[in-house]
Write an enzyme that holds these catalytic residues in place. Structure first.
Site, PDB file in Angstrom:
ATOM      1  N   GLY A 144       8.406  -4.114  -4.945  1.00  0.00           N
ATOM      2  CA  GLY A 144       9.846  -4.532  -4.844  1.00  0.00           C
ATOM      3  C   GLY A 144      10.793  -3.759  -3.937  1.00  0.00           C
ATOM      4  O   GLY A 144      11.735  -3.566  -4.036  1.00  0.00           O
ATOM      5  N   TRP A 197      11.417  -4.246  -0.748  1.00  0.00           N
ATOM      6  CA  TRP A 197      12.068  -5.319   0.147  1.00  0.00           C
ATOM      7  C   TRP A 197      13.193  -5.763  -0.742  1.00  0.00           C
ATOM      8  O   TRP A 197      14.545  -6.098  -0.336  1.00  0.00           O
ATOM      9  CB  TRP A 197      11.366  -6.601   0.854  1.00  0.00           C
ATOM     10  CG  TRP A 197      10.647  -6.094   1.833  1.00  0.00           C
ATOM     11  CD1 TRP A 197      10.099  -4.946   2.222  1.00  0.00           C
ATOM     12  CD2 TRP A 197      10.033  -6.891   3.163  1.00  0.00           C
ATOM     13  NE1 TRP A 197       9.540  -5.013   3.586  1.00  0.00           N
ATOM     14  CE2 TRP A 197       9.347  -6.428   3.853  1.00  0.00           C
ATOM     15  CE3 TRP A 197      10.442  -8.381   3.382  1.00  0.00           C
ATOM     16  CZ2 TRP A 197       8.898  -6.957   5.069  1.00  0.00           C
ATOM     17  CZ3 TRP A 197       9.930  -8.907   4.297  1.00  0.00           C
ATOM     18  CH2 TRP A 197       9.159  -8.244   5.343  1.00  0.00           C
ATOM     19  N   LYS A 238       5.154 -12.125   7.923  1.00  0.00           N
ATOM     20  CA  LYS A 238       4.198 -11.116   8.506  1.00  0.00           C
ATOM     21  C   LYS A 238       2.954 -11.862   9.010  1.00  0.00           C
ATOM     22  O   LYS A 238       2.366 -12.886   8.369  1.00  0.00           O
ATOM     23  CB  LYS A 238       3.863 -10.187   7.740  1.00  0.00           C
ATOM     24  CG  LYS A 238       2.951  -9.364   7.787  1.00  0.00           C
ATOM     25  CD  LYS A 238       2.822  -8.037   7.095  1.00  0.00           C
ATOM     26  CE  LYS A 238       2.252  -8.323   5.680  1.00  0.00           C
ATOM     27  NZ  LYS A 238       2.257  -7.065   4.900  1.00  0.00           N
ATOM     28  N   ASP A 270       1.616 -17.590  -8.142  1.00  0.00           N
ATOM     29  CA  ASP A 270       0.983 -17.652  -6.996  1.00  0.00           C
ATOM     30  C   ASP A 270       1.947 -18.859  -5.964  1.00  0.00           C
ATOM     31  O   ASP A 270       2.432 -19.776  -6.322  1.00  0.00           O
ATOM     32  CB  ASP A 270      -0.251 -18.111  -7.366  1.00  0.00           C
ATOM     33  CG  ASP A 270      -1.272 -18.278  -6.052  1.00  0.00           C
ATOM     34  OD1 ASP A 270      -0.716 -18.553  -4.866  1.00  0.00           O
ATOM     35  OD2 ASP A 270      -2.520 -18.265  -6.169  1.00  0.00           O
TER      36      ASP A 270
HETATM   37  C1  LIG Z   1       2.239  -5.952   1.276  1.00  0.00           C
HETATM   38  S1  LIG Z   1       2.710  -6.514  -0.303  1.00  0.00           S
HETATM   39  C2  LIG Z   1       4.496  -6.769  -0.306  1.00  0.00           C
HETATM   40  C3  LIG Z   1       5.207  -5.332  -0.377  1.00  0.00           C
HETATM   41  C4  LIG Z   1       6.860  -5.533  -0.660  1.00  0.00           C
HETATM   42  N1  LIG Z   1       7.518  -6.310   0.365  1.00  0.00           N
HETATM   43  C5  LIG Z   1       7.553  -4.458  -1.018  1.00  0.00           C
HETATM   44  O1  LIG Z   1       8.238  -3.880  -0.134  1.00  0.00           O
HETATM   45  O2  LIG Z   1       7.441  -3.919  -2.121  1.00  0.00           O
HETATM   46  C6  LIG Z   1       2.199  -7.960  -0.193  1.00  0.00           C
HETATM   47  C7  LIG Z   1       2.102  -8.963  -1.585  1.00  0.00           C
HETATM   48  O3  LIG Z   1       1.854 -10.178  -1.450  1.00  0.00           O
HETATM   49  C8  LIG Z   1       1.320 -10.655  -2.782  1.00  0.00           C
HETATM   50  N2  LIG Z   1       0.606 -11.899  -2.524  1.00  0.00           N
HETATM   51  C9  LIG Z   1      -0.609 -12.279  -1.858  1.00  0.00           C
HETATM   52  N3  LIG Z   1      -0.918 -13.474  -2.087  1.00  0.00           N
HETATM   53  C10 LIG Z   1       0.013 -14.105  -2.735  1.00  0.00           C
HETATM   54  C11 LIG Z   1       0.160 -15.310  -3.322  1.00  0.00           C
HETATM   55  N4  LIG Z   1      -0.710 -16.212  -2.871  1.00  0.00           N
HETATM   56  N5  LIG Z   1       1.436 -15.677  -4.075  1.00  0.00           N
HETATM   57  C12 LIG Z   1       2.251 -14.546  -4.344  1.00  0.00           C
HETATM   58  N6  LIG Z   1       2.046 -13.462  -3.894  1.00  0.00           N
HETATM   59  C13 LIG Z   1       0.891 -13.093  -3.217  1.00  0.00           C
HETATM   60  C14 LIG Z   1       0.470  -9.422  -3.231  1.00  0.00           C
HETATM   61  O4  LIG Z   1       0.129  -9.593  -4.602  1.00  0.00           O
HETATM   62  C15 LIG Z   1       1.385  -8.123  -2.642  1.00  0.00           C
HETATM   63  O5  LIG Z   1       1.929  -7.510  -3.744  1.00  0.00           O
END
Ligand SMILES: C[S@@+](CC[C@H](N)C(=O)[O-])C[C@H]1O[C@@H](n2cnc3c(N)ncnc32)[C@H](O)[C@@H]1O
Length: 210
Positions: free
Chosen positions: A55, A57, A157, A93
């Protein structure tokens, strides 16, 4: 006893700064850098943040859009509730068939900005990781076709690499301009990049759901 800083120790200056400032992730400093450089998110904007857990961002976007703005965060992992009044979250998802309906049940208009820091678990096998990231980003672009307003902006990203070039065709068909940026908080050894896309215009082939 003082812990030794090993190779796997990910606690750098941004980590400690995030802790001190009460942000949930060091990743927040990537978005702060992007927004200072490109002014993608403005006061009053309605923002959809994909891959939002834990969280960091969301916290920054909530501050940047202010009380007249709104941010909806989505992640496959639950996001611990935030106190900020202009934040909503959904645990889901992004590949779920009913994702668009679920988002619309919370916010039934197109967003001004979509941000995505989504990343799949890294396998360590380069080709596999890049292809997974491209698939995730194709889904993000598909969601933008359904949920981003005309003229809106998108941040995604990606990884540097040949496969990623497939994304640029999709981006060029949909956006007035784009920039590739590596924020200062991105780790030196990481090949992650952010693609900042400006001025959405629906392509002729996009599904008109709204
Ligand atoms: C690098 S983290 C994000 C960090 C976030 N921007 C922050 O500042 O807290 C990437 C996130 O993408 C989520 N993610 C990966 N595949 C996903 C999907 N298919 N659907 C939803 N979320 C997904 C992961 O659970 C993870 O929490």
């Amino acid at each position: 006893m003082k812990r030794k800083k090993g190779r796997g120790d990910r606690r750098d200056g941004y980590y400690w700064l995030a802790k001190k400032m009460g942000y949930r992730s060091r990743a927040v400093y990537k978005l702060i850098d992007i927004n200072k450089s490109f002014e993608v998110i403005k006061e009053g904007d309605r923002v959809l943040d994909l891959g939002a857990a834990p969280g960091g961002w969301l916290q920054y976007i909530s501050e940047a859009v202010g009380i007249d703005g709104y941010v909806l965060g989505i992640d496959i992992r639950p996001i611990k509730p935030l106190e900020n009044k202009n934040v909503d979250t959904i645990t889901k998802d992004i590949f779920d068939d009913d994702i668009i309906d679920t988002i619309r049940s919370k916010y039934n208009k197109r967003f001004d900005v979509i941000t995505s820091d989504i990343s799949a678990n890294i396998s360590g096998i380069w080709d596999v990781d890049v292809i997974r990231s491209v698939e995730l980003n194709k889904r993000v672009i598909d969601l933008a076709d359904n949920l981003l307003r005309r003229g809106g902006n998108l941040i995604i990203k990606a990884f540097e690499g040949k496969e990623t070039s497939r994304l640029f065709k999709l981006i060029k068909e949909r956006f007035r301009a784009y920039r590739i940026y590596k924020p200062k908080a991105s780790r030196k050894r990481s090949s992650e990049i952010y693609i900042i896309c400006f001025g959405y215009k629906p392509p002729k082939t996009s599904k008109k759901v709204l």
